[in-house]
Scaffold this motif. Sequence first.
Motif, PDB file in Angstrom:
ATOM      1  N   ASP A   1      13.405  -8.415  -9.387  1.00 37.94           N
ATOM      2  CA  ASP A   1      12.692  -8.288 -10.623  1.00 37.94           C
ATOM      3  C   ASP A   1      11.339  -7.652 -10.497  1.00 37.94           C
ATOM      4  OD1 ASP A   1      15.029  -9.515 -11.751  1.00 37.94           O
ATOM      5  OD2 ASP A   1      14.173 -11.642 -11.563  1.00 37.94           O
ATOM      6  N   LEU A   2      10.733  -7.658  -9.340  1.00 41.74           N
ATOM      7  CA  LEU A   2       9.396  -7.137  -9.113  1.00 41.74           C
ATOM      8  C   LEU A   2       9.488  -5.506  -8.527  1.00 41.74           C
ATOM      9  CD1 LEU A   2       8.032 -10.239  -7.624  1.00 41.74           C
ATOM     10  CD2 LEU A   2       7.915  -9.675 -10.159  1.00 41.74           C
ATOM     11  N   VAL A   3      10.488  -4.654  -8.802  1.00 41.89           N
ATOM     12  CA  VAL A   3      10.699  -3.635  -7.851  1.00 41.89           C
ATOM     13  C   VAL A   3       9.711  -2.719  -8.523  1.00 41.89           C
ATOM     14  CG1 VAL A   3      12.314  -1.662  -7.275  1.00 41.89           C
ATOM     15  CG2 VAL A   3      13.109  -4.109  -7.009  1.00 41.89           C
ATOM     16  N   THR A   4       9.683  -2.554  -9.893  1.00 43.52           N
ATOM     17  CA  THR A   4       8.961  -1.504 -10.504  1.00 43.52           C
ATOM     18  C   THR A   4       7.363  -1.993 -10.255  1.00 43.52           C
ATOM     19  OG1 THR A   4      10.388  -1.271 -12.439  1.00 43.52           O
ATOM     20  CG2 THR A   4       8.168  -0.842 -12.924  1.00 43.52           C
ATOM     21  N   GLN A   5       7.048  -3.072 -10.176  1.00 48.40           N
ATOM     22  CA  GLN A   5       5.773  -3.575  -9.585  1.00 48.40           C
ATOM     23  C   GLN A   5       5.458  -2.960  -8.462  1.00 48.40           C
ATOM     24  OE1 GLN A   5       4.554  -7.594 -10.364  1.00 48.40           O
ATOM     25  NE2 GLN A   5       2.917  -7.515  -8.873  1.00 48.40           N
TER      26      GLN A   5
ATOM     27  N   ASN B   1       4.918   0.748  -8.284  1.00 51.21           N
ATOM     28  CA  ASN B   1       3.570   1.058  -8.701  1.00 51.21           C
ATOM     29  C   ASN B   1       2.382   0.765  -7.521  1.00 51.21           C
ATOM     30  OD1 ASN B   1       4.527   2.063 -11.155  1.00 51.21           O
ATOM     31  ND2 ASN B   1       4.447  -0.048 -12.219  1.00 51.21           N
ATOM     32  N   GLN B   2       2.825  -0.333  -6.754  1.00 48.89           N
ATOM     33  CA  GLN B   2       1.800  -0.576  -5.745  1.00 48.89           C
ATOM     34  C   GLN B   2       1.768   0.144  -4.520  1.00 48.89           C
ATOM     35  OE1 GLN B   2      -0.182  -2.814  -7.929  1.00 48.89           O
ATOM     36  NE2 GLN B   2      -0.616  -3.776  -5.692  1.00 48.89           N
ATOM     37  N   GLY B   3       2.914   1.226  -4.298  1.00 50.92           N
ATOM     38  CA  GLY B   3       3.009   1.976  -3.116  1.00 50.92           C
ATOM     39  C   GLY B   3       4.221   1.849  -2.547  1.00 50.92           C
TER      40      GLY B   3
ATOM     41  N   ILE C   1       1.003  -1.088  -0.015  1.00 51.03           N
ATOM     42  CA  ILE C   1      -0.073  -0.097  -0.084  1.00 51.03           C
ATOM     43  C   ILE C   1       1.147   1.222   0.008  1.00 51.03           C
ATOM     44  CG2 ILE C   1      -1.864  -0.937   1.175  1.00 51.03           C
ATOM     45  CD1 ILE C   1      -1.128   0.121   3.816  1.00 51.03           C
ATOM     46  N   PRO C   2       0.340   2.631  -0.188  1.00 48.81           N
ATOM     47  CA  PRO C   2       1.312   3.643  -0.291  1.00 48.81           C
ATOM     48  C   PRO C   2       2.177   3.677   0.997  1.00 48.81           C
ATOM     49  CG  PRO C   2      -0.997   4.177  -0.930  1.00 48.81           C
ATOM     50  CD  PRO C   2      -1.010   2.861  -0.516  1.00 48.81           C
ATOM     51  N   ASN C   3       3.321   4.377   0.954  1.00 50.72           N
ATOM     52  CA  ASN C   3       4.477   4.238   1.948  1.00 50.72           C
ATOM     53  C   ASN C   3       4.828   2.958   2.689  1.00 50.72           C
ATOM     54  OD1 ASN C   3       4.059   7.023   1.677  1.00 50.72           O
ATOM     55  ND2 ASN C   3       2.903   7.435   3.516  1.00 50.72           N
TER      56      ASN C   3
END
Length: 488
Positions: free
Chosen positions: A55-59, A62-64, A38-40
């Motif tokens: 490999d999932l850092v961009t995702q 985007n998720q917060g 979630i954000p923050n």
Amino acid sequence: MNAQTLINSLNYRRISLPADQDLDFEVSLVSQNTHELIPNSVFIAISGFKTDGHDLVTQAINQGARLIVAQKPLQVKVPVVYVRDTRRAMATLSAIFYDHPSQKLHLTGVTGTNGKTTVTHLLDAIYRYHHIKTGLVGTMYHKVDNQYLKAINTTPANHKLQKLFAQMVEAKVQAVSMEVSSVALVQGRTWEADFNTAIFTNFSQDHLDYHQNMAEYAHAKSLLFSQLGNLQKGKTAIINQDDTLADFIITSTEAQILTYGINTDADFQATKLHHHAQGTDFTLQALGQSYAVYLPLVGTHNVYNALAAIAGAYVYGLDLKTIIAALKTVTGVKGRLQLVTGPHEINAFVDYAHTPAALANTLQTLKPLTQSRIITVFGCGGNRDADKRPKMTQIAQKYSDLVILTTDNPRQENPADIILDMLRGLDDLSQIEIELDRRQAIRKAVALAHPGDVILLAGKGHENHQIIGDTITKFDDVAEVQAAFTCN
């Protein structure tokens, strides 16, 4: 908690801080799972066996996620804290974020090849008899006082475990009984869990698909005890003195030692065992005194489980006489020698036995309680230790009058190939039948049963699903045998 304060707890190597970013924000969540963010949030990139969190850092962003903890170079526009080992960082950050909740609980960890679920449930029942608020962490479910939560893993990942402990503290739980798997110990899932007591049940072959050999598996089990005294003194290790690994476990810990057993002199020793259909009577020798004990569970293996729970409750501070009184009230654990009564004096037992030793214990327990024949239905899990498959068939054949080989979560393996493994090295197949469809295998066992026979459905126990390929379907051995009894 402020992000800068949280990160200051780490021995980090460096921080990559973009010019337009800072660490002056309140952290809302610490997690390795992008779906939870979630954000923050703080996202911790874990290099796993199937996926790499890096490999999932961009995702994650985007998720917060507003801060990343990593051990590999990243090119991102949010702050990154680089550490040597993100698994260790996750343990530290999770414990701090949730304010070290395990230190506010009496936490007992139980490890060993077999018996973990029963020991934790016996301990939980003893505590509740004494009006103590309890928590459970284990294979079947997690429990916070009277709230039951779905268990994905026997021992959750650090951030989930610390969150669960925090929920227990909020619910005013006092005593927690926790199953600790060998895989979890190797992966560090229990780092920063402040155990008061660690219990060792027994050691036999399992999980060699992960640990490669028995020496590695033994080392994994010992980790709970070698780490027990690392946080503070006053810890206790409770050891099954009869097990061949006992001395190895004892020498691995600096904690105080209590032992239990049947065949050797131990601090808590069971003698004069008498097994009957309603349970087991035995004499407990402890602290220079003798106590008569009635346990409403059958089998020598359950006497060992009861001794472990008695010792654990004693360490908590309970009186032995009231502990023994509590044991009289316990009921069986779902899927652990669970009786399903059928017509014509035919009974079925559903049991989680999925290792050679567990299957032998279960069949040896049933043998003297059976009027006629034992029909055993079992399979071996796919993508798991293949070496134990023929050993389990040999054990089933030794103690059963008829064996029906079937499936048990074949996963990505061909079920027929698993059966071939189970038959490897066997010369006499006269008492063995094969039915790959587990539902049909159970129905066949019921159809072939005579009055007085006992049917053992082994391997799945409490599980309510079957995994074939990537498909998970509902399947419950208890429901299936009940339906078979009705149709027969």
